[in-house]
Design a protein around this motif. Structure first.
Motif, PDB file in Angstrom:
ATOM      1  N   SER A 276      -6.042  -9.073  -6.087  1.00 35.53           N
ATOM      2  CA  SER A 276      -6.380 -10.502  -5.389  1.00 35.53           C
ATOM      3  C   SER A 276      -7.770 -10.118  -4.735  1.00 35.53           C
ATOM      4  CB  SER A 276      -5.315 -10.818  -4.353  1.00 35.53           C
ATOM      5  OG  SER A 276      -5.526  -9.991  -3.295  1.00 35.53           O
ATOM      6  N   PRO A 277      -8.423 -11.218  -4.234  1.00 37.21           N
ATOM      7  CA  PRO A 277      -9.703 -11.105  -3.294  1.00 37.21           C
ATOM      8  C   PRO A 277      -9.507 -10.266  -2.093  1.00 37.21           C
ATOM      9  CG  PRO A 277      -9.581 -13.054  -4.176  1.00 37.21           C
ATOM     10  CD  PRO A 277      -8.136 -12.575  -4.518  1.00 37.21           C
ATOM     11  N   LEU A 278      -8.134 -10.355  -1.515  1.00 39.41           N
ATOM     12  CA  LEU A 278      -7.820  -9.764  -0.312  1.00 39.41           C
ATOM     13  C   LEU A 278      -7.563  -8.406  -0.543  1.00 39.41           C
ATOM     14  CD1 LEU A 278      -6.019 -12.619   1.349  1.00 39.41           C
ATOM     15  CD2 LEU A 278      -8.270 -11.801   1.948  1.00 39.41           C
ATOM     16  N   ASN A 279      -6.789  -7.788  -1.246  1.00 40.14           N
ATOM     17  CA  ASN A 279      -5.984  -6.408  -1.385  1.00 40.14           C
ATOM     18  C   ASN A 279      -5.975  -5.686  -2.602  1.00 40.14           C
ATOM     19  OD1 ASN A 279      -4.518  -6.411   1.301  1.00 40.14           O
ATOM     20  ND2 ASN A 279      -3.885  -8.465   0.539  1.00 40.14           N
ATOM     21  N   SER A 280      -6.391  -4.592  -2.435  1.00 41.74           N
ATOM     22  CA  SER A 280      -5.951  -3.411  -3.628  1.00 41.74           C
ATOM     23  C   SER A 280      -4.742  -2.866  -3.124  1.00 41.74           C
ATOM     24  CB  SER A 280      -7.291  -2.507  -3.776  1.00 41.74           C
ATOM     25  OG  SER A 280      -8.437  -3.311  -4.239  1.00 41.74           O
ATOM     26  N   PHE A 281      -4.246  -1.857  -3.949  1.00 42.92           N
ATOM     27  CA  PHE A 281      -2.915  -1.198  -3.867  1.00 42.92           C
ATOM     28  C   PHE A 281      -3.133   0.325  -4.207  1.00 42.92           C
ATOM     29  CE2 PHE A 281      -0.032  -4.344  -2.462  1.00 42.92           C
ATOM     30  CZ  PHE A 281      -0.787  -5.574  -2.920  1.00 42.92           C
ATOM     31  N   ILE A 282      -2.633   1.087  -3.446  1.00 42.48           N
ATOM     32  CA  ILE A 282      -2.331   2.520  -3.935  1.00 42.48           C
ATOM     33  C   ILE A 282      -0.930   2.662  -4.133  1.00 42.48           C
ATOM     34  CG2 ILE A 282      -2.306   3.306  -1.635  1.00 42.48           C
ATOM     35  CD1 ILE A 282      -3.384   5.405  -4.687  1.00 42.48           C
ATOM     36  N   GLN A 283      -0.531   3.448  -5.140  1.00 42.24           N
ATOM     37  CA  GLN A 283       0.808   3.609  -5.642  1.00 42.24           C
ATOM     38  C   GLN A 283       1.495   4.893  -5.694  1.00 42.24           C
ATOM     39  OE1 GLN A 283       2.398   2.797 -10.028  1.00 42.24           O
ATOM     40  NE2 GLN A 283       2.670   0.933  -8.908  1.00 42.24           N
ATOM     41  N   ALA A 284       2.606   4.875  -5.421  1.00 38.99           N
ATOM     42  CA  ALA A 284       3.452   6.517  -5.407  1.00 38.99           C
ATOM     43  C   ALA A 284       4.602   6.164  -5.998  1.00 38.99           C
ATOM     44  CB  ALA A 284       3.640   6.867  -3.983  1.00 38.99           C
ATOM     45  N   ASN A 285       4.746   6.949  -6.944  1.00 48.66           N
ATOM     46  CA  ASN A 285       6.048   6.873  -8.046  1.00 48.66           C
ATOM     47  C   ASN A 285       7.059   7.903  -7.731  1.00 48.66           C
ATOM     48  OD1 ASN A 285       7.732   5.884 -10.091  1.00 48.66           O
ATOM     49  ND2 ASN A 285       6.670   7.228 -11.501  1.00 48.66           N
ATOM     50  N   ASN A 286       8.345   7.583  -7.929  1.00 48.65           N
ATOM     51  CA  ASN A 286       9.506   8.491  -7.561  1.00 48.65           C
ATOM     52  C   ASN A 286       9.623   9.014  -6.201  1.00 48.65           C
ATOM     53  OD1 ASN A 286      11.809   9.872  -8.777  1.00 48.65           O
ATOM     54  ND2 ASN A 286      10.638  11.551  -8.889  1.00 48.65           N
ATOM     55  N   VAL A 287       9.607   8.161  -5.286  1.00 47.97           N
ATOM     56  CA  VAL A 287       9.750   8.361  -3.830  1.00 47.97           C
ATOM     57  C   VAL A 287      11.127   8.535  -3.545  1.00 47.97           C
ATOM     58  CG1 VAL A 287       9.431   7.711  -1.461  1.00 47.97           C
ATOM     59  CG2 VAL A 287       7.564   7.306  -3.324  1.00 47.97           C
ATOM     60  N   THR A 288      11.988   9.629  -3.164  1.00 55.03           N
ATOM     61  CA  THR A 288      13.022   9.774  -2.968  1.00 55.03           C
ATOM     62  C   THR A 288      13.648   9.738  -1.810  1.00 55.03           C
ATOM     63  OG1 THR A 288      13.001  12.038  -3.193  1.00 55.03           O
ATOM     64  CG2 THR A 288      13.379  11.022  -5.243  1.00 55.03           C
ATOM     65  N   GLN A 289      12.625  10.179  -0.678  1.00 53.65           N
ATOM     66  CA  GLN A 289      13.170  10.451   0.712  1.00 53.65           C
ATOM     67  C   GLN A 289      12.454   9.159   1.544  1.00 53.65           C
ATOM     68  OE1 GLN A 289      15.180  12.694   1.672  1.00 53.65           O
ATOM     69  NE2 GLN A 289      15.637  13.121  -0.550  1.00 53.65           N
ATOM     70  N   PHE A 290      13.415   8.910   2.510  1.00 51.52           N
ATOM     71  CA  PHE A 290      12.959   7.736   3.521  1.00 51.52           C
ATOM     72  C   PHE A 290      13.401   7.916   4.700  1.00 51.52           C
ATOM     73  CE2 PHE A 290      12.994   5.757  -0.899  1.00 51.52           C
ATOM     74  CZ  PHE A 290      11.967   4.811  -0.719  1.00 51.52           C
TER      75      PHE A 290
END
Length: 206
Positions: free
Chosen positions: A192-206
């Motif tokens: 969108s004009p406002l936001n880009s994203f960085i993505q992480a896959n297979n996150v198992t710990q929170f």
């Protein structure tokens, strides 16, 4: 305006259109119909969270209307949820999905604070520095599925010269002792004009 079901604090749909000020929640609310954000900030807190049922989403979030504070998302199988989070006049979305898994709940909150001042500056090699402007607190409170996490950024929120090479940014997670590198998948995507994203896959710990 809103439509309340027969269950206390369970709402079948919410429309937020408040010309000035905030919509302040003083008790928890569960929504089983979509939320429409037009104007006005929805302020939540730890004792008054906004909970999204599976397959329920927020329409129209922007710098004029978002959720300031913690929210809960109950994820359906293969659902991709965009949290309508924000702070201090900025809409700051995060996306989360757990693929073909059901029964996973997450608490999500955007905080406009320094991660380094809050959690320290010990990093997993080879990371040398992280953002000192903001963080998302994402906690898995039910289920055990690994998640794909997308965190947003934009020039207005982060500064025009703050991120000079998006291909070199990663998602970092504090494990209680130091910042771990959760990696990245490909290049960031301007959705969108406002936001880009960085993505992480297979996150198992929170």
């Amino acid at each position: 305006t809103s439509t309340n079901s027969t269950l206390i604090n369970r709402w079948s749909g919410i429309n937020v259109n408040k010309p000035s000020g905030k919509v302040i929640m003083n008790s928890p609310i569960i929504v089983d119909g979509n939320i429409h954000l037009t104007k006005g900030i929805v302020e939540t807190k730890s004792t008054a969270k906004l909970t999204f049922f599976p397959n329920i989403l927020a329409n129209g979030p922007s710098n004029l209307s978002y959720v300031d504070g913690p929210m809960v998302k109950q994820l359906a199988s293969n659902e991709i949820f965009t949290a309508p989070s924000g702070k201090n006049g900025f809409y700051a979305p995060a996306k989360i999905t757990v693929g073909a898994n059901a029964g996973n709940n997450f608490d999500i909150e955007f905080k406009r604070i320094s991660p380094i001042a809050t959690f320290g500056s010990t990093f997993e090699d080879p990371i040398k520095i992280i953002s000192n402007k903001e963080l998302w607190q994402i906690d898995r409170t039910a289920g055990s599925a690994a998640a794909t996490i997308d965190l947003s950024y934009n020039a207005a929120r982060n500064g025009a010269n703050y991120i000079t090479d998006p291909t070199k940014i990663f998602v970092m997670r504090h494990n209680g002792s130091f910042w771990e590198n959760e990696g990245r998948i490909g290049n960031t995507t301007a959705t969108s004009p406002l936001n880009s994203f960085i993505q992480a896959n297979n996150v198992t710990q929170f």
